[in-house]
Design an enzyme around this catalytic site. Sequence first.
Site, short mmCIF file in Angstrom:
data_model
loop_
_atom_site.label_atom_id
_atom_site.label_comp_id
_atom_site.label_asym_id
_atom_site.label_seq_id
_atom_site.Cartn_x
_atom_site.Cartn_y
_atom_site.Cartn_z
N CYS A 77 0.83 -1.22 0.00
CA CYS A 77 0.00 0.00 0.00
C CYS A 77 0.86 1.26 0.00
O CYS A 77 0.48 2.29 0.56
CB CYS A 77 -0.96 0.01 1.20
SG CYS A 77 -2.21 -1.27 1.15
N ALA A 78 2.02 1.14 -0.63
CA ALA A 78 2.92 2.29 -0.83
C ALA A 78 3.58 2.08 -2.18
O ALA A 78 4.80 1.98 -2.29
CB ALA A 78 3.94 2.38 0.29
#
Length: 430
Positions: free
Chosen positions: A380-381
Amino acid sequence: MTTTLVPALRSATEPDPARPAEAADAGPGPLGVLGVPGQVNLDYAATAPCARVAADAVAELLPWYGSVHRGAGAASRRSTLAYERARQTVGDFLGARGDDHVIFTRNTTDALNLLARALPAGTTVVTFAGEHHANLLPWRGGTVRLPVPRSAGAALRALDAALGELRRDTDGAAPVLVAVTGASNVTGECWPVAELALVAHRHGARIAVDAAQLAPHVPLDIAALAVDYVAISGHKLYAPFGAGVLAGRADWLDAAPPYLAGGGATTAVGAATHDVRWARGPARHEAGTPNLLGAVALAAVCAALESADRTALHAREQALLARLRSGLAALPEVLELRTFDAAAPRVGIVSFVVAGRDSTRVAEELGREHGIGLRDGLFCAHPLTRRLLTEAATRAGRSDLPPTALRASIGLGSTRDDVDRLLTALAGLG
C-alpha cells in the site's frame, strides 16, 4: 523517540495445541501476545497479534456490553464510562494536550480521511512521495508531493524550501498542512518528526503524523513533539478490534461538517431539513453506535505499554532487528530495500527481494513449507516500493529482481528462533 516494550517471560506451561497460545517469549503477562503454536508470525506491520490484555479487557466487558451515551440502564452506563475512560487513556498514551480532541475511528486510513474532510477551505497539503496510500490519497484540493528524500536531513531541507515557496506564493494567508509518516511501513525507517514539526511551524503550517507504524514501537508524545495531529490504528498496536484514533487540535475539527451525519453527532434536530445543531468535540465526528470493544481493547494495550519498561523492549526489538538484517545481508541473492542509509534509525520492519525469485511464490513457499507468515507485494505504498526496487537493482547491478517485494516485521512476541527460521528457510530456497 527511541524507547519500547518489555521483554516477556517464557511461559512455564506448555501451550494447548487445541487453542491459540501466547507466542514464545511473549509470556502469560498482559503484554503477551496470542499466536498459533508452530507458526512464525513475521507480519506485525500489517496486523499485529492480539495482546493478552486486550483480549482480557474485551472478555471482562462483554457481559456489560450496552449502548454508549444512549441508555440509563446499568449496562449502558457502564459501557459509556468504559468508552470515555478509554478515550482518556489513549489520549494520555499519545501525550495529547488538554484541549486536543481524541476521536475514535476505524483505523489510520479512516482517521486521515476524517482530517482531510475537516481541513479549512483553501488548505494546501504538503507530503512526500514515500507515504502509505492512507497519507497520499485522502487529500483534496491543492497538494504538493515532494520527492522521496535520501536522508532525514534532505527531508527537512526539502520541506523548508517547499513551505518557503508556498508562503511567498500565498503571502502566508492560506492554511497549510504537512502530512508525514512517523516510520515507513516499507522500510521501517524513522522520520525526524520533531524537526519536521519545527520547520512546519516556522512557516505557519500545521503537521499531521501517520503514526500507524511508529506507535507500536516508540513512545509518542504529541505535546513534546509539538505536532498538531496524530493518527494510529489499534490493529497495528496489538488491539485488532477495529478501532483507530485521530488526536489533535480542536479548532479545525469543531469547525468542519461532521464526518458522518447521524445520531450522536447532534445536540438537536428540528422538523425542517436544515434545522440541525451539530455537537462540538469528538462526538461531532463519531455518529452512530461506536466501536466500544475496539476502544476498550486499544486503551487496555495503551495502559499496559505505559506501565512497561519500553526502553528494555526497544533494546530487545533492536537486537532482533539487527540479527534479521545482518542475516539477510549474508544471503547473496537477498537485497534489502531502504530509503536512507543503512544505519538510519528504524523500527522492526524490513523489506527485501530474492533475486531471480517471484516474491509471491517465495511467500507462499515460506508459509506452506515452513509455517512462516510474512507479507509480499507493494505494501500500500506503490510509488515508494517501486522506486526502491529500481534503486536496489541499480545498486546491485541486477536485472532479475521481481516486481514486488517481501516484508518481515517483528514486535512483541517475536523471538530469535522466529528470525533464524526465516533466515534458514530463505537460505534453503530451491
